[in-house]
Design a protein around this motif. Structure first.
Motif, short mmCIF file in Angstrom:
data_model
loop_
_atom_site.label_atom_id
_atom_site.label_comp_id
_atom_site.label_asym_id
_atom_site.label_seq_id
_atom_site.Cartn_x
_atom_site.Cartn_y
_atom_site.Cartn_z
N TYR A 162 0.72 -1.03 0.25
CA TYR A 162 -0.19 -0.06 0.24
C TYR A 162 0.98 1.30 -0.62
O TYR A 162 2.19 1.42 0.30
N VAL A 163 0.65 2.21 -0.19
CA VAL A 163 1.26 3.67 -0.26
C VAL A 163 0.74 4.63 0.72
O VAL A 163 0.09 3.92 1.40
N GLU A 164 1.51 4.62 0.89
CA GLU A 164 1.47 5.44 2.74
C GLU A 164 0.12 6.05 3.29
O GLU A 164 -0.77 5.81 3.41
N ALA A 165 -0.79 7.10 1.88
CA ALA A 165 -1.31 7.59 2.14
C ALA A 165 -2.64 6.70 2.29
O ALA A 165 -3.51 7.28 3.23
N VAL A 166 -2.92 5.69 2.34
CA VAL A 166 -4.29 4.65 2.23
C VAL A 166 -3.62 3.68 3.19
O VAL A 166 -4.69 2.78 3.56
N LYS A 167 -2.22 3.57 3.48
CA LYS A 167 -2.22 2.13 4.87
C LYS A 167 -3.04 2.33 5.95
O LYS A 167 -3.17 3.61 6.69
N GLY A 168 -3.68 1.19 6.28
CA GLY A 168 -4.41 0.88 7.52
C GLY A 168 -6.13 2.28 7.30
O GLY A 168 -7.03 1.45 7.75
N ARG A 169 -6.20 2.31 6.03
CA ARG A 169 -7.20 2.55 5.99
C ARG A 169 -8.13 1.78 4.33
O ARG A 169 -9.13 1.25 4.36
N PHE A 170 -7.46 1.55 3.78
CA PHE A 170 -7.99 0.61 2.62
C PHE A 170 -7.35 -0.75 3.18
O PHE A 170 -6.35 -1.03 3.38
N THR A 171 -7.61 -1.46 2.11
CA THR A 171 -7.48 -3.33 1.83
C THR A 171 -7.87 -3.81 0.49
O THR A 171 -9.10 -3.92 0.05
N ILE A 172 -6.47 -4.77 -0.53
CA ILE A 172 -6.48 -5.12 -1.13
C ILE A 172 -6.85 -6.41 -1.36
O ILE A 172 -6.49 -6.79 0.04
N SER A 173 -7.96 -7.57 -2.20
CA SER A 173 -7.45 -8.62 -1.76
C SER A 173 -8.35 -9.20 -3.32
O SER A 173 -8.16 -8.16 -4.58
N ARG A 174 -8.30 -10.28 -3.02
CA ARG A 174 -8.81 -10.59 -4.88
C ARG A 174 -9.61 -12.11 -4.45
O ARG A 174 -9.00 -12.56 -3.39
N ASP A 175 -10.61 -13.06 -5.42
CA ASP A 175 -10.59 -14.30 -5.28
C ASP A 175 -10.59 -15.24 -6.55
O ASP A 175 -11.29 -14.62 -6.95
N ASN A 176 -9.42 -15.95 -6.31
CA ASN A 176 -9.55 -16.11 -7.83
C ASN A 176 -10.71 -17.14 -8.37
O ASN A 176 -10.53 -17.42 -9.33
N THR A 177 -11.37 -17.06 -7.79
CA THR A 177 -12.74 -18.70 -7.49
C THR A 177 -13.08 -17.66 -8.30
O THR A 177 -13.83 -18.07 -9.25
N LYS A 178 -13.55 -16.53 -8.10
CA LYS A 178 -14.75 -15.18 -8.78
C LYS A 178 -13.63 -14.31 -9.76
O LYS A 178 -14.84 -13.69 -9.93
N ASN A 179 -12.32 -14.76 -10.08
CA ASN A 179 -11.40 -13.92 -11.23
C ASN A 179 -12.12 -12.33 -10.55
O ASN A 179 -12.55 -11.68 -12.31
N THR A 180 -11.49 -11.87 -9.67
CA THR A 180 -12.35 -10.50 -9.44
C THR A 180 -11.15 -9.53 -8.06
O THR A 180 -10.94 -10.91 -6.94
N MET A 181 -10.77 -8.62 -8.35
CA MET A 181 -9.81 -8.08 -7.23
C MET A 181 -11.05 -7.17 -6.93
O MET A 181 -11.91 -6.46 -7.35
N TYR A 182 -10.51 -6.59 -5.68
CA TYR A 182 -11.42 -5.89 -4.47
C TYR A 182 -10.67 -5.11 -3.61
O TYR A 182 -9.51 -5.08 -3.71
N LEU A 183 -10.69 -3.35 -3.58
CA LEU A 183 -10.39 -2.83 -3.17
C LEU A 183 -11.59 -2.25 -1.80
O LEU A 183 -12.60 -1.40 -2.20
N GLN A 184 -11.55 -2.37 -0.47
CA GLN A 184 -12.15 -2.03 0.41
C GLN A 184 -11.80 -0.80 1.01
O GLN A 184 -10.07 -0.79 1.18
N MET A 185 -12.30 0.58 0.99
CA MET A 185 -12.37 1.59 1.40
C MET A 185 -12.99 1.93 2.84
O MET A 185 -13.89 2.77 2.75
N THR A 186 -12.40 2.10 3.39
CA THR A 186 -12.99 3.24 4.49
C THR A 186 -12.08 4.15 4.99
O THR A 186 -10.68 4.81 4.81
N SER A 187 -12.73 5.42 5.97
CA SER A 187 -12.28 6.48 6.61
C SER A 187 -11.67 7.08 5.33
O SER A 187 -11.21 8.11 5.79
N LEU A 188 -13.46 7.73 4.17
CA LEU A 188 -12.54 7.83 3.17
C LEU A 188 -11.92 9.26 3.93
O LEU A 188 -12.75 10.15 4.11
N LYS A 189 -11.43 9.91 3.02
CA LYS A 189 -10.93 11.78 2.83
C LYS A 189 -11.31 12.20 1.39
O LYS A 189 -11.17 11.72 0.69
N PRO A 190 -11.45 13.44 1.57
CA PRO A 190 -11.64 14.18 0.10
C PRO A 190 -10.50 14.01 -0.76
O PRO A 190 -10.55 13.94 -2.01
N GLU A 191 -9.06 13.84 -0.19
CA GLU A 191 -8.45 14.03 -1.12
C GLU A 191 -7.89 12.39 -1.57
O GLU A 191 -7.28 12.49 -2.74
#
Length: 116
Positions: free
Chosen positions: A60-89
């Motif tokens: 993760y880049v420093e700006a999103v550490k602790g707030r974003f989580t990247i994951s993938r489900d290869n059985t569903k052929n899908t990647m995700y980005l869970q974003m929390t504590s979102l900021k205007p930037e």
């Protein structure tokens, strides 16, 4: 293989969103190390987070550490980005692609707007 991003939208500061990325075409598969990128107008596209092919290493880049989580489900052929504590930037168009990115696989992206 073109990638399709979804899940963006308008959210208030402090809110959450989860983005999804799938390859276009039912026969296509995510076979590479993958990443999420984002771009604001007049700025270069920047890496946000990456994940290896077998889901064991993330970055993760420093700006999103602790707030974003990247994951993938290869059985569903899908990647995700869970974003929390979102900021205007965090407002940007979010794209998925391989890591490092391929010019052949950029999709249209999905707009994320963080505003009250």
């Amino acid at each position: 293989v073109q990638l399709v991003e979804s899940g963006g939208g308008l959210v208030q500061p402090g809110g959450s969103l989860t983005l999804s990325c799938t390859p276009s075409g039912t026969s296509r598969r995510l076979l590479n190390n993958m990443a999420w990128y984002r771009q604001v107008p007049e700025n270069a596209r920047e890496l946000v987070a990456s994940i290896n092919v077998d889901n064991t290493r993330t970055h993760y880049v420093e700006a999103v550490k602790g707030r974003f989580t990247i994951s993938r489900d290869n059985t569903k052929n899908t990647m995700y980005l869970q974003m929390t504590s979102l900021k205007p930037e965090d407002t940007a168009v979010y794209f998925c692609n391989t890591a490092p990115p391929s010019s052949l696989t950029w999709g249209r992206g999905t707009q994320v707007t963080v505003s009250s």
